[in-house]
Write a protein that holds these residues in place. Structure first.
Motif, mmCIF file in Angstrom:
data_model
loop_
_atom_site.group_PDB
_atom_site.id
_atom_site.type_symbol
_atom_site.label_atom_id
_atom_site.label_comp_id
_atom_site.label_asym_id
_atom_site.label_seq_id
_atom_site.Cartn_x
_atom_site.Cartn_y
_atom_site.Cartn_z
ATOM 1 N N LYS A 1 -5.723 -8.621 1.816
ATOM 2 C CA LYS A 1 -4.099 -8.850 1.316
ATOM 3 C C LYS A 1 -3.851 -9.262 -0.249
ATOM 4 C CE LYS A 1 -2.860 -10.190 6.224
ATOM 5 N NZ LYS A 1 -2.266 -11.417 6.845
ATOM 6 N N ARG A 2 -4.837 -9.886 -0.822
ATOM 7 C CA ARG A 2 -4.796 -9.845 -2.113
ATOM 8 C C ARG A 2 -4.736 -8.817 -3.119
ATOM 9 N NH1 ARG A 2 -9.063 -12.424 -3.115
ATOM 10 N NH2 ARG A 2 -8.461 -14.717 -2.367
ATOM 11 N N ARG A 3 -5.387 -7.821 -2.617
ATOM 12 C CA ARG A 3 -5.412 -6.466 -3.542
ATOM 13 C C ARG A 3 -4.249 -5.713 -3.028
ATOM 14 N NH1 ARG A 3 -8.294 -8.395 -6.391
ATOM 15 N NH2 ARG A 3 -10.517 -7.836 -7.037
ATOM 16 N N HIS A 4 -3.838 -5.843 -1.730
ATOM 17 C CA HIS A 4 -2.720 -5.136 -1.508
ATOM 18 C C HIS A 4 -1.348 -5.711 -2.189
ATOM 19 C CE1 HIS A 4 0.927 -4.706 1.516
ATOM 20 N NE2 HIS A 4 0.690 -3.492 1.350
ATOM 21 N N GLY A 5 -1.205 -7.126 -2.234
ATOM 22 C CA GLY A 5 -0.201 -7.858 -2.897
ATOM 23 C C GLY A 5 -0.091 -7.236 -4.499
ATOM 24 N N GLU A 6 -1.242 -7.105 -5.162
ATOM 25 C CA GLU A 6 -1.524 -6.876 -6.204
ATOM 26 C C GLU A 6 -1.084 -5.217 -6.489
ATOM 27 O OE1 GLU A 6 -5.061 -9.715 -7.501
ATOM 28 O OE2 GLU A 6 -5.485 -7.647 -6.820
ATOM 29 N N GLY A 7 -0.679 -4.596 -5.405
ATOM 30 C CA GLY A 7 -0.320 -3.181 -5.550
ATOM 31 C C GLY A 7 -1.263 -2.095 -6.241
ATOM 32 N N VAL A 8 -2.609 -2.339 -5.907
ATOM 33 C CA VAL A 8 -3.823 -1.618 -6.308
ATOM 34 C C VAL A 8 -4.530 -1.149 -5.166
ATOM 35 C CG1 VAL A 8 -3.930 -2.734 -8.432
ATOM 36 C CG2 VAL A 8 -5.440 -3.621 -6.717
ATOM 37 N N LEU A 9 -4.279 -1.352 -3.958
ATOM 38 C CA LEU A 9 -5.140 -0.951 -2.941
ATOM 39 C C LEU A 9 -4.609 0.645 -2.263
ATOM 40 C CD1 LEU A 9 -7.083 -2.132 -0.852
ATOM 41 C CD2 LEU A 9 -5.386 -2.854 0.827
ATOM 42 N N ARG A 10 -5.681 1.410 -2.558
ATOM 43 C CA ARG A 10 -5.309 2.737 -2.015
ATOM 44 C C ARG A 10 -6.001 3.365 -0.745
ATOM 45 N NH1 ARG A 10 -2.154 1.506 -5.328
ATOM 46 N NH2 ARG A 10 -1.424 2.706 -7.051
ATOM 47 N N GLY A 11 -6.880 2.285 -0.390
ATOM 48 C CA GLY A 11 -7.667 2.428 0.798
ATOM 49 C C GLY A 11 -8.520 1.296 1.177
ATOM 50 N N LEU B 1 -1.537 -1.983 7.501
ATOM 51 C CA LEU B 1 -1.959 -1.084 6.340
ATOM 52 C C LEU B 1 -1.549 0.309 6.730
ATOM 53 C CD1 LEU B 1 -5.099 -3.019 4.945
ATOM 54 C CD2 LEU B 1 -2.750 -2.929 3.787
ATOM 55 N N VAL B 2 -2.181 0.763 7.601
ATOM 56 C CA VAL B 2 -1.985 2.175 8.222
ATOM 57 C C VAL B 2 -0.381 2.468 8.546
ATOM 58 C CG1 VAL B 2 -2.188 3.630 10.024
ATOM 59 C CG2 VAL B 2 -4.116 2.386 9.245
ATOM 60 N N GLU C 1 1.834 1.380 6.453
ATOM 61 C CA GLU C 1 2.139 1.740 4.941
ATOM 62 C C GLU C 1 1.583 2.872 4.507
ATOM 63 O OE1 GLU C 1 2.167 -1.672 2.570
ATOM 64 O OE2 GLU C 1 2.703 -3.316 4.269
ATOM 65 N N GLY C 2 0.894 3.517 5.271
ATOM 66 C CA GLY C 2 0.334 4.869 4.747
ATOM 67 C C GLY C 2 -0.899 4.604 3.866
ATOM 68 N N ILE C 3 -1.466 3.536 3.988
ATOM 69 C CA ILE C 3 -2.805 3.123 3.455
ATOM 70 C C ILE C 3 -3.851 3.581 4.269
ATOM 71 C CG2 ILE C 3 -4.267 1.435 2.489
ATOM 72 C CD1 ILE C 3 -1.623 -0.198 1.339
ATOM 73 N N PRO C 4 -4.839 4.533 3.898
ATOM 74 C CA PRO C 4 -5.855 4.847 4.997
ATOM 75 C C PRO C 4 -6.873 3.711 5.249
ATOM 76 C CG PRO C 4 -6.259 5.776 2.935
ATOM 77 C CD PRO C 4 -4.920 5.247 2.711
ATOM 78 N N ALA C 5 -7.465 3.387 6.252
ATOM 79 C CA ALA C 5 -8.310 2.356 6.673
ATOM 80 C C ALA C 5 -9.407 3.035 7.393
ATOM 81 C CB ALA C 5 -7.667 1.311 7.716
ATOM 82 N N THR C 6 -10.516 2.334 6.994
ATOM 83 C CA THR C 6 -11.914 2.951 7.860
ATOM 84 C C THR C 6 -12.475 1.619 8.399
ATOM 85 O OG1 THR C 6 -11.948 4.862 6.383
ATOM 86 C CG2 THR C 6 -14.021 4.232 7.398
ATOM 87 N N VAL C 7 -13.279 1.926 9.379
ATOM 88 C CA VAL C 7 -14.057 0.776 9.953
ATOM 89 C C VAL C 7 -15.403 1.210 10.119
ATOM 90 C CG1 VAL C 7 -14.694 -0.495 12.216
ATOM 91 C CG2 VAL C 7 -12.639 -0.158 11.620
ATOM 92 N N ILE C 8 -16.562 0.479 9.555
ATOM 93 C CA ILE C 8 -17.758 0.972 9.564
ATOM 94 C C ILE C 8 -18.443 -0.110 10.469
ATOM 95 C CG2 ILE C 8 -20.141 0.915 8.331
ATOM 96 C CD1 ILE C 8 -18.508 1.844 5.802
#
Length: 225
Positions: free
Chosen positions: A128-138, A156-157, A159-166
């Motif tokens: 959420k910190r990276r998202h709030g900073e506006g830099v999260l692209r995935g 996040l998804v 909002e159009g930010i791709p998410a992956t689970v490993i």
């Protein structure tokens, strides 16, 4: 418009300005993945079954390059490992932590003082910190099952930010079947394990049968009374 975002952090009395580029964030839940790996192996992992973080790092770099080519902006990989440190366990963990940092991973270490002093909230806070900073692209969450991150990833998804689970497909059926979240089995990443995992499922049982180990100790039930 610049893709670089400026921030100010304070160290003591002196503000320090720095810039963060758009990034592809990997957060690695070490305690949960260790538990999931132990369930597959039926015991504590040996060196042959410990994940190779240099292989994970190379895989993440290539993913960031692919995302950069798709988006048209330069995206940096950010690799982070979150872990607990048991009382008296610092000397045992120190070589592992230093090896991670030498590969290029940041490490967030938290004392394991209580049953509920897990690192999940810290991982979510960092996302959420990276998202709030506006830099999260995935975002890529490495966790055996990923259940604790489901709500955050869905936000996040949306909002159009791709998410992956490993993780491990035996434990993360929700992510395997999800239409909007990419699931990657940890063993599918090239070079992560020196030896193939001795995986047993109900679909591939040996004739003599096999033990399926519990995912958590019975004592965990005491936390939910």
């Amino acid at each position: 418009m610049s893709n670089v975002h400026e921030f100010t952090h304070y160290y003591g009395d002196a503000p320090v300005d720095y810039q963060l580029p758009p990034n592809l964030l990997l957060v690695w839940d070490a305690p949960n993945l260790d538990m999931g790996l132990g369930a597959i192996l039926g015991g504590r992992p040996t060196a042959a079954y410990r994940p190779r973080f240099d292989a994970i790092g190379r895989w993440l770099v290539h993913r960031a390059i692919e995302l950069s080519e798709t988006s048209g902006e330069h995206i940096e990989p950010e690799a982070t490992v979150f872990t607990n440190v048991q009382a008296g366990g610092a000397d045992v963990m120190r070589p592992w932590v230093e090896a991670l940092r030498n590969v290029g991973f940041a490490v967030f270490a938290k004392p394991k003082t209580e049953h509920d002093s897990d690192v999940d909230p810290d991982m979510i806070a960092h996302i959420k910190r990276r998202h709030g900073e506006g830099v999260l692209r995935g975002v890529i969450v490495a966790s055996a099952d990923g259940q604790n991150f489901r709500e955050t990833l869905m936000e996040l998804v949306a909002e159009g930010i791709p998410a992956t689970v490993i993780g491990f497909h035996e434990h993360a059926s929700w992510a395997v079947a999800h239409e909007d979240i990419t699931f990657i089995d940890l063993e599918e990443i090239p070079g992560v394990f020196r030896e193939p995992l001795p995986r047993i499922s109900l679909d591939s049982l040996p004739e003599e049968g096999a033990w399926l180990q519990p995912f958590r100790p019975l004592s965990a039930l005491l936390a939910h009374r």
